[in-house]
Design an enzyme around this catalytic site. Structure first.
Site, PDB file in Angstrom:
ATOM      1  N   SER A 135       0.863  -1.175   0.000  1.00 18.59           N
ATOM      2  CA  SER A 135       0.000   0.000   0.000  1.00 18.59           C
ATOM      3  C   SER A 135       0.906   1.232   0.000  1.00 18.59           C
ATOM      4  O   SER A 135       1.751   1.378   0.881  1.00 18.59           O
ATOM      5  CB  SER A 135      -0.873  -0.035   1.253  1.00 18.59           C
ATOM      6  OG  SER A 135      -1.685   1.114   1.328  1.00 18.59           O
ATOM      7  N   LYS A 161      -0.922  -0.909  -4.481  1.00 14.96           N
ATOM      8  CA  LYS A 161      -2.158  -0.179  -4.176  1.00 14.96           C
ATOM      9  C   LYS A 161      -1.789   1.269  -3.900  1.00 14.96           C
ATOM     10  O   LYS A 161      -0.929   1.553  -3.068  1.00 14.96           O
ATOM     11  CB  LYS A 161      -2.819  -0.825  -2.964  1.00 14.96           C
ATOM     12  CG  LYS A 161      -3.819   0.035  -2.197  1.00 14.96           C
ATOM     13  CD  LYS A 161      -4.600  -0.815  -1.203  1.00 14.96           C
ATOM     14  CE  LYS A 161      -4.780  -0.135   0.136  1.00 14.96           C
ATOM     15  NZ  LYS A 161      -5.531  -0.977   1.090  1.00 14.96           N
ATOM     16  N   LEU A 162      -2.432   2.183  -4.624  1.00 14.80           N
ATOM     17  CA  LEU A 162      -2.197   3.606  -4.415  1.00 14.80           C
ATOM     18  C   LEU A 162      -3.308   4.182  -3.562  1.00 14.80           C
ATOM     19  O   LEU A 162      -4.491   3.978  -3.855  1.00 14.80           O
ATOM     20  CB  LEU A 162      -2.170   4.357  -5.756  1.00 14.80           C
ATOM     21  CG  LEU A 162      -1.183   3.876  -6.816  1.00 14.80           C
ATOM     22  CD1 LEU A 162      -1.281   4.787  -8.050  1.00 14.80           C
ATOM     23  CD2 LEU A 162       0.246   3.858  -6.281  1.00 14.80           C
ATOM     24  N   LYS A 163      -2.932   4.923  -2.531  1.00  8.96           N
ATOM     25  CA  LYS A 163      -3.934   5.651  -1.759  1.00  8.96           C
ATOM     26  C   LYS A 163      -4.345   6.854  -2.597  1.00  8.96           C
ATOM     27  O   LYS A 163      -3.467   7.542  -3.174  1.00  8.96           O
ATOM     28  CB  LYS A 163      -3.324   6.107  -0.425  1.00  8.96           C
ATOM     29  CG  LYS A 163      -3.067   4.955   0.542  1.00  8.96           C
ATOM     30  CD  LYS A 163      -4.376   4.341   1.008  1.00  8.96           C
ATOM     31  CE  LYS A 163      -4.173   3.451   2.228  1.00  8.96           C
ATOM     32  NZ  LYS A 163      -5.459   2.897   2.709  1.00  8.96           N
ATOM     33  N   ASP A 189      -7.173   2.921  -3.264  1.00 11.32           N
ATOM     34  CA  ASP A 189      -7.940   2.918  -2.012  1.00 11.32           C
ATOM     35  C   ASP A 189      -8.206   4.359  -1.595  1.00 11.32           C
ATOM     36  O   ASP A 189      -7.274   5.132  -1.351  1.00 11.32           O
ATOM     37  CB  ASP A 189      -7.136   2.198  -0.920  1.00 11.32           C
ATOM     38  CG  ASP A 189      -7.915   2.053   0.391  1.00 11.32           C
ATOM     39  OD1 ASP A 189      -9.080   2.505   0.462  1.00 11.32           O
ATOM     40  OD2 ASP A 189      -7.334   1.493   1.349  1.00 11.32           O
ATOM     41  N   ASN A 191     -10.327   5.255   1.063  1.00  8.01           N
ATOM     42  CA  ASN A 191     -10.688   5.419   2.483  1.00  8.01           C
ATOM     43  C   ASN A 191     -11.838   6.425   2.662  1.00  8.01           C
ATOM     44  O   ASN A 191     -11.754   7.346   3.464  1.00  8.01           O
ATOM     45  CB  ASN A 191      -9.477   5.827   3.335  1.00  8.01           C
ATOM     46  CG  ASN A 191      -8.479   4.703   3.524  1.00  8.01           C
ATOM     47  OD1 ASN A 191      -7.376   4.763   2.976  1.00  8.01           O
ATOM     48  ND2 ASN A 191      -8.861   3.671   4.242  1.00  8.01           N
ATOM     49  N   GLU A 214     -11.101   0.614  -3.867  1.00  8.10           N
ATOM     50  CA  GLU A 214     -11.474   0.236  -2.505  1.00  8.10           C
ATOM     51  C   GLU A 214     -12.143   1.419  -1.798  1.00  8.10           C
ATOM     52  O   GLU A 214     -11.603   2.524  -1.773  1.00  8.10           O
ATOM     53  CB  GLU A 214     -10.178  -0.178  -1.787  1.00  8.10           C
ATOM     54  CG  GLU A 214     -10.333  -0.668  -0.364  1.00  8.10           C
ATOM     55  CD  GLU A 214      -8.982  -1.093   0.227  1.00  8.10           C
ATOM     56  OE1 GLU A 214      -7.988  -1.255  -0.534  1.00  8.10           O
ATOM     57  OE2 GLU A 214      -8.905  -1.235   1.457  1.00  8.10           O
ATOM     58  N   ASP A 239     -14.031  -2.056   2.191  1.00  6.98           N
ATOM     59  CA  ASP A 239     -13.159  -2.241   3.357  1.00  6.98           C
ATOM     60  C   ASP A 239     -13.968  -1.791   4.578  1.00  6.98           C
ATOM     61  O   ASP A 239     -14.633  -2.598   5.243  1.00  6.98           O
ATOM     62  CB  ASP A 239     -11.867  -1.426   3.148  1.00  6.98           C
ATOM     63  CG  ASP A 239     -10.954  -1.406   4.366  1.00  6.98           C
ATOM     64  OD1 ASP A 239     -11.294  -2.001   5.395  1.00  6.98           O
ATOM     65  OD2 ASP A 239      -9.871  -0.771   4.301  1.00  6.98           O
ATOM     66  N   LYS A 263     -10.354  -7.671   6.950  1.00  6.68           N
ATOM     67  CA  LYS A 263      -9.481  -7.238   8.042  1.00  6.68           C
ATOM     68  C   LYS A 263     -10.050  -7.802   9.333  1.00  6.68           C
ATOM     69  O   LYS A 263     -11.152  -7.422   9.751  1.00  6.68           O
ATOM     70  CB  LYS A 263      -9.446  -5.713   8.143  1.00  6.68           C
ATOM     71  CG  LYS A 263      -8.586  -5.034   7.096  1.00  6.68           C
ATOM     72  CD  LYS A 263      -8.567  -3.546   7.339  1.00  6.68           C
ATOM     73  CE  LYS A 263      -7.784  -2.826   6.247  1.00  6.68           C
ATOM     74  NZ  LYS A 263      -8.095  -1.378   6.257  1.00  6.68           N
ATOM     75  N   GLY A 291      -4.481  -4.749   5.663  1.00  4.52           N
ATOM     76  CA  GLY A 291      -3.439  -4.555   6.674  1.00  4.52           C
ATOM     77  C   GLY A 291      -3.687  -3.269   7.438  1.00  4.52           C
ATOM     78  O   GLY A 291      -4.330  -2.342   6.929  1.00  4.52           O
TER      79      GLY A 291
HETATM   80  C1  NPQ Z   1      -6.629   0.510   4.528  1.00  2.32           C
HETATM   81  N1  NPQ Z   1      -4.327   0.158   5.428  1.00  2.32           N
HETATM   82  O1  NPQ Z   1      -6.597  -0.460   3.810  1.00  2.32           O
HETATM   83  C2  NPQ Z   1      -5.617   0.716   5.647  1.00  2.32           C
HETATM   84  C3  NPQ Z   1      -5.709   2.024   6.295  1.00  2.32           C
HETATM   85  C4  NPQ Z   1      -4.739   2.367   7.358  1.00  2.32           C
HETATM   86  C5  NPQ Z   1      -2.271  -0.686   4.563  1.00  2.32           C
HETATM   87  O2  NPQ Z   1      -3.584   0.826   3.424  1.00  2.32           O
HETATM   88  C6  NPQ Z   1      -1.415   4.698  10.255  1.00  2.32           C
HETATM   89  C7  NPQ Z   1      -1.766   5.574   9.261  1.00  2.32           C
HETATM   90  C8  NPQ Z   1      -1.965   3.464  10.267  1.00  2.32           C
HETATM   91  C9  NPQ Z   1      -2.687   5.206   8.290  1.00  2.32           C
HETATM   92  C10 NPQ Z   1      -3.465   1.827   9.311  1.00  2.32           C
HETATM   93  C11 NPQ Z   1      -3.459   0.178   4.409  1.00  2.32           C
HETATM   94  C12 NPQ Z   1      -2.886   3.086   9.300  1.00  2.32           C
HETATM   95  C13 NPQ Z   1      -3.250   3.968   8.316  1.00  2.32           C
HETATM   96  C14 NPQ Z   1      -4.384   1.521   8.329  1.00  2.32           C
HETATM   97  C15 NPQ Z   1      -4.156   3.588   7.351  1.00  2.32           C
HETATM   98  O3  NPQ Z   1      -7.535   1.303   4.405  1.00  2.32           O
HETATM   99 MG    MG Z   2      -8.673   0.293   2.842  1.00  6.15          MG
END
Ligand code: NPQ
Ligand code: MG
Length: 368
Positions: A135, A161-163, A189, A191, A214, A239, A263, A291
């Site tokens: 990620s 995976k790009l945020k 992703d 969020n 996502e 998610d 998760k 994760g």
């Molecule tokens: C997700 N995880 O899938 C999460 C979000 C997540 C690996 O992208 C510190 C800062 C901890 C940001 C734990 C991944 C975090 C965080 C999880 C983001 O949405």
């Molecule tokens: Mg996510």
């Protein structure tokens, strides 16, 4: 098993680099660990709640509070206990799934260690190694992003995976496709950073052949995801919205997702996570293991889960060094894009005492 006590341990783990998502930037991970002590064995649990209620409503101080004031005392009142009895015993308390998951993980680990069985075997793993994705956080420039992605591709990660968030979506996706080609498995992703009004904009990601998008919309906007999925060609993956096996079944029936991110913390534990897997498999919906920047303890359990047959997409089960210079367990190291599934009893790993002490900020012992 008879519980004799539970230790709550807070640790602070510096990240190798800041991790930026649509909800904020973190430079360090504040983690709550549980150590359950029984007559036969000890077990470790890791709570995935973040410091603030930004990913979900849970946060670490709240998890420590609800565990010490309600959840652990309720288990203590049960006398003899096994991991399957934890969720029913905690069911009177609403929500707090990440806190419940940590406690169930610790009891399950203790039980399996006492019986000499591995978490992977207990959950129904069919693989001894799992392919790993990574990620990649939001960066301050596309150039910086391309350098980061290049490093992960060179390290062997099999999926990227790009945020994303409004203002950081089409341009970075196009740049990564142009630089690394159409063969790299690529997904995004958000969020929850978008609304239904962004549907036309999100359709601009369609030409890039993404594996999935996502959680573009709000956690509670399951119907919105179903509407969006009718318009865009990128498969929708949920998610944050998937808080239980029932929520997964409902979302699938509504047409809100074609893929599910599993998760364990978000759904209340590894046993419910297996039920999410089972429900998705019954509907032909692929799943992958998400994760939460876990230490080696949570990472070990996640890798065991990701070895189940329905986990047909690479997960966010990255190597320890993606996030931490020093882990509290022996590090998980990428081998040919895969991580090995631990085979030793319980979660199969344990903290290295000196490393654990070095990052501990607080401990509390609850005698039962
Ligand atoms: C997700 N995880 O899938 C999460 C979000 C997540 C690996 O992208 C510190 C800062 C901890 C940001 C734990 C991944 C975090 C965080 C999880 C983001 O949405
Ligand atoms: Mg996510």
């Amino acid at each position: 098993m008879k519980l004799s006590g539970v230790e709550l341990r807070r640790i602070q783990m510096p990240l190798v680099a800041p991790f930026r998502t649509s909800f904020g930037t973190e430079t360090s991970r504040d983690v709550l660990l549980l150590r359950v002590v029984t007559g036969e064995a000890e077990g470790w649990g890791e709570c995935v709640a973040l410091s603030g209620p930004l990913y979900s409503s849970e946060y670490v101080d709240a998890a420590a509070d609800v565990l010490s004031r309600f959840l652990i005392p309720a288990l203590a009142a049960h006398g003899r206990l096994d991991a399957n009895a934890v969720a029913p015993a905690l069911a009177p308390f609403k929500g707090h799934r990440m806190a419940k998951a940590a406690l169930e993980m610790a009891v399950l680990d203790a039980e399996l260690r006492a019986e000499g069985r591995s978490m992977a075997r207990e959950l129904g793993a069919v693989r001894d190694r799992v392919p790993c994705g990574v990620s990649v956080g939001i960066m301050s420039s596309v150039g910086e992003l391309l350098d980061a992605v290049g490093g992960y591709v060179d390290a062997g990660y099999v999926r990227v995976k790009l945020k994303i968030q409004p203002g950081w979506d089409v341009e970075p996706v196009r740049a990564v496709r142009e630089r690394f080609g159409d063969d790299v498995l690529l997904q995004v992703d958000a969020n929850t950073a978008y609304t239904r009004a962004d549907t036309r904009h999100l359709a601009r990601l369609d030409p890039f052949g993404l594996l999935l998008i996502e959680q573009p919309l709000d956690e509670e906007d399951v119907l919105g995801h179903a509407e969006l999925a009718k318009v865009i060609s990128t498969p929708v993956c949920l998610d944050e919205s998937i808080t239980s096996a029932r929520a997964a079944a409902d979302a699938i029936s509504l047409g809100a997702c074609a893929i599910v991110n599993v998760k364990p913390g978000r759904v209340g534990g590894y046993l419910e996570a297996r039920r999410v897997h089972d429900v998705c498999a019954a509907h032909g919906v692929p799943v992958w293991c998400g994760g939460m920047l876990e230490t080696g303890l949570g990472r070990a359990a996640n890798v065991a889960l990701a070895a189940l047959p329905g986990f047909t997409l690479p997960g966010d089960t990255s190597a320890s060094d993606r996030y931490y210079r020093t882990d509290i367990t022996a590090p998980f190291v990428l081998e040919d894009g895969h991580l090995p599934v631990p085979a030793a009893p319980g979660i199969g790993v344990e903290p290295i005492p000196g490393e654990l002490e070095a990052v501990t900020t607080k401990t509390q012992w609850l005698s039962l």
